[in-house]
Structure formats: C-alpha cells, structure tokens
Design a protein around this motif. Structure first.
Motif, mmCIF file in Angstrom:
data_model
loop_
_atom_site.group_PDB
_atom_site.id
_atom_site.type_symbol
_atom_site.label_atom_id
_atom_site.label_comp_id
_atom_site.label_asym_id
_atom_site.label_seq_id
_atom_site.Cartn_x
_atom_site.Cartn_y
_atom_site.Cartn_z
ATOM 1 N N PHE A 250 -61.906 -19.863 36.844
ATOM 2 C CA PHE A 250 -62.234 -18.820 38.188
ATOM 3 C C PHE A 250 -61.136 -17.825 38.153
ATOM 4 O O PHE A 250 -61.774 -16.661 38.616
ATOM 5 C CB PHE A 250 -62.409 -19.833 39.275
ATOM 6 N N CYS A 251 -60.115 -18.092 38.247
ATOM 7 C CA CYS A 251 -59.107 -16.951 38.220
ATOM 8 C C CYS A 251 -59.421 -15.832 37.297
ATOM 9 O O CYS A 251 -58.944 -14.715 37.762
ATOM 10 C CB CYS A 251 -57.763 -17.601 38.051
ATOM 11 N N VAL A 252 -59.566 -16.253 36.137
ATOM 12 C CA VAL A 252 -59.830 -15.401 35.102
ATOM 13 C C VAL A 252 -61.329 -14.564 35.150
ATOM 14 O O VAL A 252 -61.258 -13.386 35.083
ATOM 15 C CB VAL A 252 -59.759 -15.972 33.394
ATOM 16 N N ASP A 253 -62.077 -15.175 35.392
ATOM 17 C CA ASP A 253 -63.590 -14.738 35.479
ATOM 18 C C ASP A 253 -64.002 -14.158 36.837
ATOM 19 O O ASP A 253 -64.917 -13.077 36.669
ATOM 20 C CB ASP A 253 -64.450 -15.843 35.054
ATOM 21 N N ASN A 254 -63.472 -14.901 37.826
ATOM 22 C CA ASN A 254 -64.345 -14.472 39.203
ATOM 23 C C ASN A 254 -63.395 -13.914 40.234
ATOM 24 O O ASN A 254 -63.687 -13.660 41.255
ATOM 25 C CB ASN A 254 -64.784 -15.800 39.814
ATOM 26 N N VAL A 255 -62.277 -13.533 39.845
ATOM 27 C CA VAL A 255 -61.054 -12.712 40.618
ATOM 28 C C VAL A 255 -60.811 -11.452 40.128
ATOM 29 O O VAL A 255 -60.492 -11.627 38.818
ATOM 30 C CB VAL A 255 -59.951 -13.819 41.123
ATOM 31 N N LYS A 256 -60.433 -10.673 41.073
ATOM 32 C CA LYS A 256 -59.868 -9.217 40.707
ATOM 33 C C LYS A 256 -58.460 -9.301 41.156
ATOM 34 O O LYS A 256 -57.889 -9.650 42.409
ATOM 35 C CB LYS A 256 -60.388 -8.180 41.425
ATOM 36 N N ARG B 122 -52.380 -9.179 38.385
ATOM 37 C CA ARG B 122 -51.613 -9.968 37.588
ATOM 38 C C ARG B 122 -52.240 -11.470 37.807
ATOM 39 O O ARG B 122 -52.637 -11.780 39.050
ATOM 40 C CB ARG B 122 -50.199 -10.103 38.071
ATOM 41 N N LYS B 123 -52.318 -12.074 36.711
ATOM 42 C CA LYS B 123 -53.077 -13.416 36.770
ATOM 43 C C LYS B 123 -52.090 -14.595 36.121
ATOM 44 O O LYS B 123 -51.774 -14.346 34.985
ATOM 45 C CB LYS B 123 -54.258 -13.661 35.923
ATOM 46 N N ILE B 124 -51.979 -15.843 36.762
ATOM 47 C CA ILE B 124 -51.001 -16.875 36.343
ATOM 48 C C ILE B 124 -52.082 -18.144 36.181
ATOM 49 O O ILE B 124 -52.569 -18.421 37.329
ATOM 50 C CB ILE B 124 -49.905 -16.847 37.171
ATOM 51 N N LYS C 103 -46.871 -8.609 49.372
ATOM 52 C CA LYS C 103 -47.943 -8.783 48.378
ATOM 53 C C LYS C 103 -48.957 -9.820 48.713
ATOM 54 O O LYS C 103 -48.615 -10.786 49.056
ATOM 55 C CB LYS C 103 -47.011 -9.027 46.966
ATOM 56 N N ASP C 104 -50.108 -9.408 48.468
ATOM 57 C CA ASP C 104 -51.172 -10.400 48.508
ATOM 58 C C ASP C 104 -51.650 -11.324 47.303
ATOM 59 O O ASP C 104 -51.681 -10.943 46.241
ATOM 60 C CB ASP C 104 -52.578 -9.612 48.509
ATOM 61 N N ASP D 115 -52.871 -8.732 44.483
ATOM 62 C CA ASP D 115 -51.704 -8.486 43.621
ATOM 63 C C ASP D 115 -51.745 -9.446 42.559
ATOM 64 O O ASP D 115 -51.442 -9.196 41.440
ATOM 65 C CB ASP D 115 -50.293 -8.169 44.405
ATOM 66 N N ILE D 116 -51.515 -10.736 43.041
ATOM 67 C CA ILE D 116 -51.335 -11.734 42.155
ATOM 68 C C ILE D 116 -52.381 -13.068 42.353
ATOM 69 O O ILE D 116 -52.674 -13.331 43.456
ATOM 70 C CB ILE D 116 -50.231 -12.520 42.144
#
Length: 394
Positions: free
Chosen positions: A138-144, A147-149, A3-4, A125-126
């Motif tokens: 940044f994780c929410v707005d600028n990353v595809k 799953r996000k933590i 997983k990436d 993947d995460i």
C-alpha cells in the motif's frame, strides 16, 4: 517545519508488530513530526493505546468486504451495485481455496485489493509501511511521499513467498528496516542487489514502563504449582503443540505444573480440543488477548516460546526485562534473543527435548536463580533506537 509522516498498518490487534508500532508512537518526538496512521481496519485492543498526537485516518470503505464471509460480502456488494468489488471479492475466495499459504494469498491478491480500496491523496514527506506484505504494498502503490520506508518483523526464509514479487516492491523503497542484524543478513542474502537498503532498528521497549505495568493487580488463582507462560498468536508458526506435548509428558511423570497462554489465533480451537482429549483441563489455561500481559508474566515461574521461527520477539524481550527464566526452541534467530545457559535455555525443536529442559529448570532452583540474576544485570532498554529512525527521516 514539522515533517508529515504516515504509518500504514493492517490493524491493531495484540501482536508483536502492533505492539512495536505503539511503542514507537509513544516515543516519537511530536515537536518534529506530524504523524498520521492509516489502518485497513479499525480494530484491536491497541486502538486505545494510540497517542492523542496521532491522527488516525478513516479506514478504506471497501476493505470490510474482504474481511467478511464471501456470501455476506457478495450480498452487500451486489445490493449496492458494486460489481467490480464483488468480482475482486470472488477472486479472494478463489485464492483462499487454492492456496494454503496466507502470505502467498496476500501477494497474489494485492492488485485486486489495491484497486478496491483506493489511494491517499495527501502527499507526505515520509510514508512507512510498518509490516511486511500489504502495508508495504500500500505504501508503494497507493501513497504519495518523498521518501518511503518498509518495515519487516519476520524471517523471510520462513514465509515461503515469491521473492521476485517482494524485490519489485523493495526496489521502490528508500529503506527497508528490520528488527535485528540477523534479519538484515537474511534479507541481504535473499535480495543481494538491494543489500544497501536494509538496516536494523530494534523494537522499542521501556523497562521502566513494563515493570510498572507488571504491578497491576489481576485475578490469579494462587497455587503451589510451577506456572509456565507463553505470549503470542495461537498460530502454527508458534509451535504451541510442542509445548502441549511437553506439558503432557511432564504431567504424566507427576509434575504439578500449569501452562498459561496469552493470545488468540486460528489454532485455539484445535488446542482446546487437544487439551480436553488429553485430560489437561485445569493444567492448560487460555487467557485470551491481554493489553497488559506483564502481571501474568511476573507471576509465572518460567517463560516458554517453542516457536518454529521468529523475527525479533518483543514478548521474549519483555520476559527478559521481568527476569523470568526463559526456554526457547532453537529457531534460526534464537541465539539473538538469549545466551544458552546464561540468560535462558535453548532447546531442540521437539517435545521430548523441551520436556527434558523444562524438567531441568523445574528441579534446579539454582539454575533458575542464576538465569534471573544474569537477566537483571543486562541493559535491556531500547528507547535510544528512536534516534536511528530520526536519521532515516531527516
């Protein structure tokens, strides 16, 4: 298939969250995960500690202008014809002049910073924002990512920030990890509609590694004094003036003590001026940042942390592993770090109380010995916490 996974962090200075990230990256199973690390700025003593298996992504080109003085950044941006980023940099200067709370500045300025630094195009993947505020935003707005933590290292009751703003971001995360059950309860009380998303994963600390690193030889002036040590940012929330006042009181009573501080921060200059004014030069020593603070902790007699608030302090855990008598102030989560009179002393949050409890520790060698023995009997390793993360990543 591996997983990436992407970790997002501000920078890798010697702080608790940064140390927690390095410990996690040293523990993760790279046969199962491809790990990328995104940093807003490639700086800090821990840059050299990132495992070779981790791919460090290039920093965002424009972020440096938000770390520079306003005049210098505007001169460069206008010279480059980048009017939009210059406009955003002016906004940051405005917020900094009109708002004292740095956490609120991060909240209010994020939309401008986000527009200036761009996105990561790769889909993961995460994705894990490993610190509160900007890394999570940044994780929410600028990353595809599928799953996000988000990862929280502090007490949200103490930040003084807009909770509605945080709720909007937490609602877009699959999980919000924090570093103790006390902090889970605090988050759940502030965000009751999201309570199922919060979970605790303790900071990963390895007693074997810490004890081995503590044997490194250092230059340390031997003395018959009682040596005190504190490790952490030299910042307001660490309550360092409480310790300074307590040390001053004890020196005036004739105690032969020295206080060593490991860390850097915006309170250093003011503390140094106070030390000089109180004629405590030679009694209070600023050691700066240390990638390996353990030999200094090992040589000290007592570990002090007179914080106003803490999340879950790695430095306290490390002092416990090295079986140092510990004195803490009674911040909200102090009892989750030590048991009063069993594995340390919890003092009231004022200089006289700290001085009284320090005096007790200095004079009562049997008490110090009992605290040390109790700490040696505790099971302090947390390497197994990595399996809780694996469950979230599966």
């Amino acid at each position: 298939m591996k997983k990436d996974v992407l970790f997002v962090m501000n920078k890798l200075v010697c702080g608790g969250a940064e140390k927690a990230l390095i410990s996690l990256l040293e523990t993760i199973d790279y046969s199962k995960f491809n790990v990328d690390l995104f940093l807003f700025s490639h700086e800090g003593l821990f840059m050299t500690k990132v495992p070779k298996e981790v791919r460090i992504l290039p920093p965002p080109e424009n972020y440096k202008y938000f770390d520079m003085p306003l005049t210098s950044s505007l001169k460069s941006l206008i010279g480059n014809g980048d009017a939009r980023t210059a406009f955003h940099r002016v906004f940051l200067g405005y917020f900094a002049k009109t708002e004292r709370n740095g956490a609120v500045i991060e909240q209010r300025f994020w939309k401008y910073l986000s527009a200036s630094i761009g996105r990561i195009e790769k889909e993961y993947d995460i994705a894990i924002g490993f610190q509160e505020k900007n890394p999570i935003y940044f994780c929410v707005d600028n990353v595809k990512a599928k799953r996000k933590i988000g990862w929280i290292h502090t007490d949200y009751n103490q930040l003084g920030i807009n909770l509605r703003h945080e709720k909007a971001y937490f609602a877009k995360l699959d999980y919000v990890v924090t570093v103790s059950e006390d902090l889970v309860s605090i988050l759940q009380s502030n965000f009751p509609n999201l309570k199922e998303r919060f979970t605790a994963i303790s900071n990963i600390v390895s007693p074997a590694i810490i004890r081995k690193l503590a044997q490194e030889r250092i230059i340390h002036e031997e003395s018959d004094s009682i040596d005190l040590i504190s490790v952490g940012r030299l910042a307001k929330e660490k309550g360092l003036e409480i310790t300074l006042d307590a040390v001053d009181l004890l020196v005036k009573k004739g105690y032969n003590i020295r206080w060593f501080l490991i860390g850097e921060g915006n309170r250093r200059k003011g503390l140094e001026q106070e030390v000089k004014a109180r004629k405590l030069l030679g009694r209070v020593m600023f050691l700066g940042q240390k990638a390996n603070p353990y030999p200094y902790i090992q040589k000290a007699d007592i570990y002090l942390q007179t914080s106003r608030y803490e999340g879950k302090s790695i430095s306290i855990d490390e002092a416990k592993i090295l079986a140092k008598p510990i004195l803490l102030t009674n911040f909200a989560t102090a009892a989750s770090h030590i048991v009063h009179n069993k594995t340390g002393i919890i003092s009231k949050m004022d200089a006289q109380s700290v001085a009284n409890d320090l005096e007790r520790l200095i004079n009562d060698s049997e008490l110090r010995k009992r605290l040390e023995e109790n700490l040696r009997e505790e099971m302090l390793g947390t390497e197994g916490e990595i399996h809780k993360l694996y469950e979230l990543l599966s």
